[in-house]
Design a protein around this motif. Structure first.
Motif, PDB file in Angstrom:
ATOM      1  N   GLU A  55       0.793  -1.298  -0.123  1.00  0.00           N
ATOM      2  CA  GLU A  55      -0.149   0.030  -0.307  1.00  0.00           C
ATOM      3  C   GLU A  55       1.286   1.349  -0.071  1.00  0.00           C
ATOM      4  O   GLU A  55       0.438   2.195  -0.141  1.00  0.00           O
ATOM      5  CB  GLU A  55      -0.758   0.213   1.365  1.00  0.00           C
ATOM      6  N   ALA A  56       1.951   0.939  -0.459  1.00  0.00           N
ATOM      7  CA  ALA A  56       3.358   1.980   0.034  1.00  0.00           C
ATOM      8  C   ALA A  56       2.968   3.175  -0.773  1.00  0.00           C
ATOM      9  O   ALA A  56       2.096   3.210  -2.287  1.00  0.00           O
ATOM     10  CB  ALA A  56       3.968   2.043  -0.369  1.00  0.00           C
ATOM     11  N   ARG A  57       2.564   4.559  -0.658  1.00  0.00           N
ATOM     12  CA  ARG A  57       2.290   5.821  -1.079  1.00  0.00           C
ATOM     13  C   ARG A  57       2.395   6.330  -2.302  1.00  0.00           C
ATOM     14  O   ARG A  57       4.092   5.670  -2.751  1.00  0.00           O
ATOM     15  CB  ARG A  57       1.749   6.978  -0.660  1.00  0.00           C
ATOM     16  N   THR A  58       2.695   7.054  -3.607  1.00  0.00           N
ATOM     17  CA  THR A  58       2.937   7.560  -4.839  1.00  0.00           C
ATOM     18  C   THR A  58       3.622   8.656  -4.316  1.00  0.00           C
ATOM     19  O   THR A  58       3.229   8.551  -3.847  1.00  0.00           O
ATOM     20  CB  THR A  58       2.181   6.846  -5.752  1.00  0.00           C
ATOM     21  N   LEU A  59       4.242   8.823  -5.294  1.00  0.00           N
ATOM     22  CA  LEU A  59       4.370  10.351  -5.442  1.00  0.00           C
ATOM     23  C   LEU A  59       3.178  11.016  -5.832  1.00  0.00           C
ATOM     24  O   LEU A  59       2.622  11.989  -5.950  1.00  0.00           O
ATOM     25  CB  LEU A  59       5.829  10.976  -6.897  1.00  0.00           C
ATOM     26  N   GLY A  60       2.013  10.491  -7.575  1.00  0.00           N
ATOM     27  CA  GLY A  60       1.043  10.610  -7.520  1.00  0.00           C
ATOM     28  C   GLY A  60      -0.117  11.329  -6.489  1.00  0.00           C
ATOM     29  O   GLY A  60      -0.646  11.616  -6.480  1.00  0.00           O
ATOM     30  N   GLU A  61       0.256  10.315  -5.545  1.00  0.00           N
ATOM     31  CA  GLU A  61      -0.973  10.537  -4.478  1.00  0.00           C
ATOM     32  C   GLU A  61      -0.844  11.904  -3.745  1.00  0.00           C
ATOM     33  O   GLU A  61      -1.358  12.189  -3.193  1.00  0.00           O
ATOM     34  CB  GLU A  61      -0.751   8.934  -3.770  1.00  0.00           C
ATOM     35  N   CYS A  62       0.773  11.240  -3.491  1.00  0.00           N
ATOM     36  CA  CYS A  62       0.731  12.783  -2.070  1.00  0.00           C
ATOM     37  C   CYS A  62       0.803  14.178  -4.000  1.00  0.00           C
ATOM     38  O   CYS A  62       0.405  15.624  -2.815  1.00  0.00           O
ATOM     39  CB  CYS A  62       2.772  13.033  -2.311  1.00  0.00           C
ATOM     40  N   ALA A  63       0.812  14.080  -4.886  1.00  0.00           N
ATOM     41  CA  ALA A  63       0.756  15.437  -5.121  1.00  0.00           C
ATOM     42  C   ALA A  63      -1.094  15.979  -5.644  1.00  0.00           C
ATOM     43  O   ALA A  63      -1.285  16.427  -5.620  1.00  0.00           O
ATOM     44  CB  ALA A  63       0.883  15.157  -7.193  1.00  0.00           C
ATOM     45  N   LYS A  64      -1.858  15.043  -5.385  1.00  0.00           N
ATOM     46  CA  LYS A  64      -3.258  14.934  -5.679  1.00  0.00           C
ATOM     47  C   LYS A  64      -3.959  15.013  -3.925  1.00  0.00           C
ATOM     48  O   LYS A  64      -4.309  16.244  -3.439  1.00  0.00           O
ATOM     49  CB  LYS A  64      -4.007  13.630  -4.948  1.00  0.00           C
ATOM     50  N   ILE A  65      -3.189  14.969  -2.589  1.00  0.00           N
ATOM     51  CA  ILE A  65      -2.835  15.973  -1.303  1.00  0.00           C
ATOM     52  C   ILE A  65      -3.033  17.220  -1.693  1.00  0.00           C
ATOM     53  O   ILE A  65      -3.546  17.677  -0.574  1.00  0.00           O
ATOM     54  CB  ILE A  65      -2.031  14.618  -0.210  1.00  0.00           C
TER      55      ILE A  65
END
Length: 445
Positions: A5-15
């Motif tokens: 479930e490691a977070r991605t840079l894309g998910e960080c960008a969405k946050i």
């Protein structure tokens, strides 16, 4: 968060997009437990390259003075280390606007391994050992701090423990801290006025060990930042007021097995005060190695002014049940909430280093099945058979430096460097003429 479930840079960008984030505070913790790092524009952070900083940050003084150590001798060229953001720790910085924060791991640019001074990297390896043994670890560090006015005068000269009136008076700042924690995604369970003059405690929710330790670093940072915004100073200095109570860092710990059950809540021996063999072994490990870990648990000269009998800061190597005078308090018979509370740590300790020592001590007890000493009931201070903690930082550091256990747990480079750093601190203090000395002697001699 599991690797799958490691977070991605894309998910960080969405946050970041959802919360109007333009800057990311990339944070690591030096050996003293002080957060360091850089702020990166969001676009640069999302390129995923991390950043470099001078590795000497792991061996300088709390004030960033550079003295020679085994980690960074004066001819070492003071080379860079790589700071790599752990994306699983990425979150909104709830104490300000437009900022996110992420914890970083310190990586050797040549070997691409965690550098030997990075305590967060040590903890990750220890948690992997527990995973190999079939367990995950939950923790909740419990810290106290003192509040001062803008001129560094105490907000109170009285002991008003648990006072709701005093809590009302301080709600603007304490409530502000709780709200900043909430906005940062850190669950706060309670706050209260504590035992010492101007002392406060805020409790964070129990959770996965690494995330809990990260949140402890952020909690100290957030507390100080919010206090400044409200015209106060907050300090986790162990004993900032002469005659007052010291501030501790109690670390609550438990193990969860592969079925999701609390291993400390097992009933292997219903006749024993601690029914779980796993818990008994873990506690025996903590007790066996406590004196070797004391320099980590109490890492400053001021720490030793907290360790006084009957001060609720434990001075003996002992354990008990619901007994606030012991070093290891075993909270049993409460199902999933069954846990140990290790009470020796000072509020200024590095949470990662402290957890590393406790994890490895507990693991050693589980592997070697150490004999658990007798329970301490009533007043442990009256029991002269119990080992006592060292009375000084010098004694504690000598024990740490000579310990094969400490060298296995932290590595020779860390132990030798930490020892040198502590001797430098002691030398600086010994050379300083204190206010006490001046007031004591100046008009007499």
């Amino acid at each position: 968060m599991a690797d799958a479930e490691a977070r991605t840079l894309g998910e960080c960008a969405k946050i970041a997009s959802d919360n109007n984030i333009g800057t990311v505070a990339c944070m690591f913790t030096d050996t003293w437990g002080i957060p360091r790092g850089k702020r990166l524009p969001l676009d640069q952070f999302l390129r995923g390259a991390g950043f470099s900083m001078a590795g000497v940050a792991f061996s300088w003084t709390p004030r960033s003075d550079i003295l020679p150590t085994p980690w960074a001798e004066m001819d070492s060229e003071f080379r860079d280390m790589n700071l790599v953001p752990d994306l699983n720790s990425f979150r909104v910085a709830g104490w300000t606007e437009g900022l996110a924060v992420v914890m970083c791991d310190a990586i050797d640019p040549v070997s691409h391994e965690a550098i030997p001074m990075d305590a967060r990297g040590m903890v990750k390896k220890s948690l992997a050992e527990f995973a190999d043994a079939g367990y995950s670890v939950n923790m909740a560090p419990e810290l106290e701090f003192h509040l001062f006015n803008d001129d560094w005068s105490p907000v109170s000269d009285q002991t008003l423990c648990y006072s709701m009136d005093r809590a009302d008076e301080l709600e603007t700042v304490i409530g502000g801290i709780r709200e900043a924690l909430r906005r940062s995604g850190i669950d706060c369970e309670a706050s209260n006025v504590e035992y010492g003059q101007s002392q406060v405690e805020i409790n964070l929710r129990y959770g996965e060990a690494l995330a809990s330790l990260d949140e402890t670093i952020l909690f100290r940072h957030i507390t100080k930042a919010v206090a400044r915004k409200h015209g106060y100073h907050a300090t986790f200095m162990v004993k900032p007021i002469n005659g007052g109570a010291g501030s501790g860092m109690h670390i609550h710990q438990s193990l969860v097995d592969g079925s999701g059950e609390n291993a400390f809540a097992r009933v292997d021996d219903p006749s024993h005060p601690v029914t779980s063999q796993v818990m008994r072994d873990y506690v025996a490990g903590l007790l066996t190695h406590q004196l070797e870990l004391q320099a980590i648990a109490m890492p400053t000269l001021t720490s030793y002014k907290r360790a006084e009998d009957y001060s609720f800061a434990p001075t003996q190597v002992c354990w008990g049940l619901d007994n606030r005078l012991v070093g290891v308090r075993c909270l049993t018979g409460i199902g999933p909430g069954t846990r140990v509370e290790v009470r020796w740590g000072a509020a200024d300790a590095n949470p990662y280093l402290l957890a590393q020592g406790y994890l490895q001590a507990g693991l050693a007890g589980m592997r070697e099945h150490y004999t658990l000493q007798n329970i301490s009931s009533g007043d442990p201070h009256a029991d002269t058979s119990l080992r006592r903690v060292a009375l000084s930082l010098e004694s504690a550091v000598d024990t740490f430096s000579a310990s094969p256990f400490a060298r296995r747990v932290y590595g020779d480079m860390f132990v030798d460097t930490f020892t040198k750093m502590q001797h430098d601190e002691m030398a600086a203090f010994a050379a300083h003429v204190t206010d006490w000395e001046f007031k004591r002697y100046a008009d007499i001699f």
